[in-house]
Design a protein around this motif. Structure first.
Motif, PDB file in Angstrom:
ATOM      1  N   GLY A 207       1.139  -1.382   0.755  1.00 40.85           N
ATOM      2  CA  GLY A 207      -0.165   0.196  -0.014  1.00 40.85           C
ATOM      3  C   GLY A 207       1.063   1.129  -0.174  1.00 40.85           C
ATOM      4  O   GLY A 207       0.522   2.491   0.526  1.00 40.85           O
ATOM      5  N   VAL A 208       2.105   1.033   0.339  1.00 46.97           N
ATOM      6  CA  VAL A 208       3.249   2.458  -0.398  1.00 46.97           C
ATOM      7  C   VAL A 208       3.228   2.744  -1.180  1.00 46.97           C
ATOM      8  O   VAL A 208       3.198   2.687  -2.252  1.00 46.97           O
ATOM      9  N   GLN A 209       2.476   4.186  -1.577  1.00 44.42           N
ATOM     10  CA  GLN A 209       2.541   4.838  -2.366  1.00 44.42           C
ATOM     11  C   GLN A 209       4.374   5.757  -2.923  1.00 44.42           C
ATOM     12  O   GLN A 209       4.580   5.583  -4.124  1.00 44.42           O
ATOM     13  N   ALA A 210       4.808   6.118  -1.927  1.00 44.09           N
ATOM     14  CA  ALA A 210       6.088   6.828  -2.039  1.00 44.09           C
ATOM     15  C   ALA A 210       7.271   6.557  -0.445  1.00 44.09           C
ATOM     16  O   ALA A 210       6.652   6.091   0.083  1.00 44.09           O
ATOM     17  N   ILE A 211       8.414   6.115  -1.707  1.00 43.62           N
ATOM     18  CA  ILE A 211       9.708   6.702  -0.259  1.00 43.62           C
ATOM     19  C   ILE A 211      10.030   7.992  -0.341  1.00 43.62           C
ATOM     20  O   ILE A 211      10.768   8.105  -1.129  1.00 43.62           O
ATOM     21  N   ALA A 212      10.624   8.578   0.918  1.00 44.04           N
ATOM     22  CA  ALA A 212      11.222  10.141   0.967  1.00 44.04           C
ATOM     23  C   ALA A 212      12.296   9.488   1.457  1.00 44.04           C
ATOM     24  O   ALA A 212      13.102   8.804   2.689  1.00 44.04           O
ATOM     25  N   PHE A 213      13.478   9.887   0.748  1.00 42.69           N
ATOM     26  CA  PHE A 213      14.784   9.864   1.153  1.00 42.69           C
ATOM     27  C   PHE A 213      15.032  11.222   2.051  1.00 42.69           C
ATOM     28  O   PHE A 213      15.958  11.184   0.337  1.00 42.69           O
ATOM     29  N   GLY A 214      14.859  11.772   2.662  1.00 46.03           N
ATOM     30  CA  GLY A 214      14.776  13.296   2.923  1.00 46.03           C
ATOM     31  C   GLY A 214      14.252  14.098   1.689  1.00 46.03           C
ATOM     32  O   GLY A 214      13.196  14.334   1.726  1.00 46.03           O
ATOM     33  N   ALA A 215      14.323  14.676   0.928  1.00 52.10           N
ATOM     34  CA  ALA A 215      14.374  15.812  -0.202  1.00 52.10           C
ATOM     35  C   ALA A 215      13.777  15.127  -1.399  1.00 52.10           C
ATOM     36  O   ALA A 215      12.603  15.264  -2.092  1.00 52.10           O
ATOM     37  N   MET A 216      14.517  14.337  -1.500  1.00 46.67           N
ATOM     38  CA  MET A 216      14.306  13.099  -2.528  1.00 46.67           C
ATOM     39  C   MET A 216      13.268  12.401  -2.210  1.00 46.67           C
ATOM     40  O   MET A 216      12.605  11.585  -1.054  1.00 46.67           O
ATOM     41  N   ARG A 217      12.786  11.669  -3.487  1.00 50.58           N
ATOM     42  CA  ARG A 217      10.559  10.379  -3.362  1.00 50.58           C
ATOM     43  C   ARG A 217      11.088   9.857  -4.683  1.00 50.58           C
ATOM     44  O   ARG A 217      11.587  10.748  -5.396  1.00 50.58           O
ATOM     45  N   LEU A 218      10.969   8.829  -4.163  1.00 49.84           N
ATOM     46  CA  LEU A 218      10.402   7.692  -4.939  1.00 49.84           C
ATOM     47  C   LEU A 218       9.130   6.975  -5.192  1.00 49.84           C
ATOM     48  O   LEU A 218       8.685   6.359  -4.109  1.00 49.84           O
ATOM     49  N   GLN A 219       8.525   8.106  -6.323  1.00 49.82           N
ATOM     50  CA  GLN A 219       7.319   7.367  -6.838  1.00 49.82           C
ATOM     51  C   GLN A 219       6.842   6.083  -6.774  1.00 49.82           C
ATOM     52  O   GLN A 219       6.676   5.080  -8.141  1.00 49.82           O
TER      53      GLN A 219
END
Length: 743
Positions: A207-219
């Motif tokens: 159910g995860v939509q995105a993963i955020a690493f600080g300012a970067m985001r993996l959609q």
């Protein structure tokens, strides 16, 4: 001025033209069999795993920061450093596993160390009673604890439950064989309780939509299911000089070139932005043409006014669209952003009454700030600060230009004392609500991606100006129902000032906001004493400023060893002797190295002309270089001589504001009607208050970068990355300057 603005714009275009092609991953595809795992390096410091049952998991190294954050639709963000409380037990540090007891919703209860504990996200009760404060607790923590004990739950201030150490006190539970603050239980924004996960246990991506690493985001594209996982990198994505990097066999990247110049629109919003930008450019060109060819013809003037209004409205719409596109991870290219900012500056300077000396200096400072943010983006690989600044600039200046183009009777009707008073009360209420939201749900960086303190500074300056203007006509102004009501009206700025002071003490682990508020208070008191003819009091203020400067010099000469051991003393020691604190003082050390490398004419010995658009080297890696340490990067790139010119321009801006304030004071003294005198005094004190805040920002920023004062940083007005300070404070100050020029 127009020539200098044009040269700065050409320098920015030249920087973009010289910038080398950079490549970013547009699409990342992972193919894993059950039981396999693969690292996301060099994209992100984490690994993706597939369990034996085929579930996708995210794992991260606890030693790497920041911890990844999982984003699910309709749910609060979940950091890998914390996890929801288990329904039946608590896993405490030291291998302690205790059963949960029945407790009200939003609370957790359990038995441990011979006591019954209840925690609701704000207050910890031991056997039904709060604990005594910890010996090392600051007075602000004691005040927050007292507040939580006597106020209902909805008004309580969220405070974490600390686990570890050897002492039960405050909101802390001591646990044998566990380090202090080994773990913590906190209340999330959705009201649920979460516990720190020091091991960063792998977390399922269901159910995860995105993963955020600080300012970067993996959609996550197709979702975490099957044997293929697709991710779209967004925001502050790492850039590479060539479309190729060594990757594991299970990982495939699809590359795209960094967007500097406009290309084919990627969606309806991008197409709408380009259309609005074209409308703004055409309308602005038409207005300029009509003013140049037939400036006195009534029809030409009407056409120019209409074209200018269309341009300002298009700029406002373009700024809002640019903000929306950046929030969606589809930022506007650098060249259209530059055109948007240039049109905004030109449109504002063409607005009625806006061409003041203060506004002229401000436009030059804004152009220098845009150049700096563009150089940082091109040299350090992150253009989002430049894009954000241009979007906010277009939004704010477009709004101001529309207001200046409104019919004069409309603006006059809104500028009556009663109308201004109602507007100020609404502004103060909004500012206080925003400050409360920051205390309850935000942190020292703000809340909801905003800095409410900037709105509060605007309200404080305007309300103080209004009340001081009323004070000069205590017996001739509007009569209140009671003397108490009049005193409450005059004391409103004091209440807002105390609210800001409380926020600075409770919410921010830094004393620079306190110094900023004290500088503003000193400036406004000096303005009042000068306006009221109290020369002795004004001389005392000047003497106090000199004594404070001498005290700072004595502190620096005394050295760090003479300071007692405390939280703020540790901060002072870092800034007085950064070499003895190489870890916590790395910002100062890096900034000093960058400034020394810049010399008189910049690191390239040509005031930054030869290095325009090229990588910025180590200077772009200074922490918070886009905000607090933007002057250090400017001195590294352009040199000390350019820094001296910048300082003179800043001094000219402040002098222009004070000159306008002096003219307003003279108009107030010569006015025969009450409303005219009040309006002139209001402008006088509002300009003085705004100038005091800007001077405080400049002083603290230069002091941070040059180690003049042992303080933490504040963003440098006009130079640092655009944000709440630009939109909520600086641009309204420029609007006030234009209004003062019209009068």
């Amino acid at each position: 001025m127009w020539l200098v603005l044009g040269l700065l714009a050409l320098l920015q275009l030249g920087a973009m033209a010289r910038a080398p092609s950079m490549w970013v991953p547009e699409l990342v595809t992972l193919r894993l069999a059950a039981g396999d795992s693969v690292s996301l390096e060099p994209l992100a410091p984490a690994a993706i795993q597939r369990s034996a049952s085929g579930r996708w998991l995210l794992a991260a190294d606890p030693a790497r920061a920041p911890a990844p954050v999982l984003l699910r639709p309709g749910r609060a963000a979940e950091s890998l450093s914390s996890m929801p409380l288990a329904a039946d037990h608590l896993a405490l540090p030291g291998g302690n596993r205790v059963a949960r007891l029945p407790a009200p919703e939003g609370s957790v209860a359990f038995s441990f160390a011979g006591s019954a504990w209840l925690y609701d996200g704000a207050l910890l009760l031991r056997n039904g009673a709060p604990q005594a404060a910890c010996p090392d607790a600051r007075w602000s923590a004691r005040l927050a604890a007292w507040w939580n004990q006597h106020m209902p739950a909805p008004l309580a201030v969220a405070r974490a439950l600390s686990l570890g150490g050897s002492l039960h006190c405050g909101n802390r539970i001591g646990i044998a064989d566990a380090l202090p603050d080994a773990a913590a239980i906190t209340r999330a924004s959705d009201g649920s309780l979460r516990i720190t996960d020091l091991e960063h246990a792998p977390r399922a991506l269901d159910g995860v939509q995105a993963i955020a690493f600080g300012a970067m985001r993996l959609q996550l594209g197709a979702g975490a299911q099957g044997d293929t996982l697709v991710m779209h990198p967004q925001r502050r994505t790492p850039q590479f000089s060539a479309p190729g990097v060594e990757l594991p066999a299970q990982v495939a990247w699809r590359w795209q070139v960094r967007a500097l110049w406009p290309g084919r629109p990627g969606g309806a919003l991008q197409a709408a932005f380009l259309l609005v930008l074209a409308v703004a450019a055409a309308a602005g060109a038409g207005a300029a043409y009509m003013r140049t060819r037939q400036p006195q013809a009534p029809r030409a003037r009407a056409f120019a006014w209409a074209a200018h209004a269309v341009c300002a409205a298009a700029l406002l719409a373009g700024g809002l669209l640019a903000i929306a596109l950046q929030r969606l991870g589809q930022p506007v290219a650098a060249a259209p952003s530059l055109l948007l900012a240039a049109l905004a500056l030109a449109s504002w300077l063409a607005a009625p009454g806006a061409r003041t000396s203060a506004n002229g200096c401000a436009m030059l400072l804004l152009a220098v700030g845009l150049l700096l943010q563009l150089e940082l983006g091109l040299g350090g690989g992150d253009l989002r600060y430049f894009q954000k600044t241009t979007a906010l600039l277009a939004t704010g200046l477009g709004t101001l230009a529309l207001w200046r183009l409104a019919p004069a009777p409309w603006r006059a009707a809104a500028g009556t004392p009663r109308g201004v008073e109602l507007a100020l009360l609404a502004l103060a209420a909004l500012a206080l609500a925003a400050l409360a939201a920051q205390v309850l749900w935000g942190d020292e960086t703000g809340v909801f991606d905003l800095q409410p303190v900037e709105l509060a500074k605007l309200a404080l300056s305007a309300m103080t100006a209004h009340c001081l203007a009323l004070r000069f006509a205590w017996h001739n102004g509007p009569q209140y129902s009671t003397v108490l009501a009049r005193w409450l009206a005059l004391a409103a700025p004091v209440l807002l000032f105390l609210a800001l002071l409380a926020l600075a003490l409770v919410q921010v682990d830094d004393y620079s906001p306190l110094i900023l508020l004290l500088l503003w208070a000193a400036g406004i008191v000096l303005a009042y004493t000068c306006a009221s003819g109290q020369r002795f009091a004004a001389a005392l203020m000047v003497a106090a400023a000199g004594a404070a400067a001498c005290a700072v010099g004595a502190l620096q000469n005394g050295g760090a060893a003479a300071l007692p051991s405390s939280f703020y003393a540790d901060r002072f020691q870092v800034w007085l002797a950064p070499g003895e604190h190489p870890h916590t003082g790395q910002q100062v050390l890096r900034a000093a190295g960058a400034i020394a490398q810049g010399g008189l004419a910049g690191a390239d010995s040509s005031f930054g002309l030869r290095s325009a658009g090229l990588p910025a080297g180590a200077a772009s890696g200074i922490p918070a270089v886009q905000d607090d340490f933007a002057p250090a990067f400017f001195l590294n790139r352009h040199g000390l001589l350019a820094g001296l010119a910048l300082w003179l321009l800043q001094a000219a801006f402040l002098a222009a504001l004070l000159w306008q304030a002096l003219r307003a004071h003279q108009q107030a003294c010569a006015a025969r009607a009450y409303q005219q005198a009040w309006a002139a005094r209001f402008r006088c004190f509002a300009l003085c208050g705004g100038a005091a805040f800007v001077a405080g920002h400049l002083l603290l920023s230069w002091s941070t970068n040059l180690a003049i004062l042992p303080v933490m940083g504040q963003p440098m007005s006009f130079l640092s990355a655009g944000g709440s300070h630009l939109l909520f404070f600086l641009l309204p100050l420029l609007g006030l300057s234009a209004a003062s020029n019209e009068e």
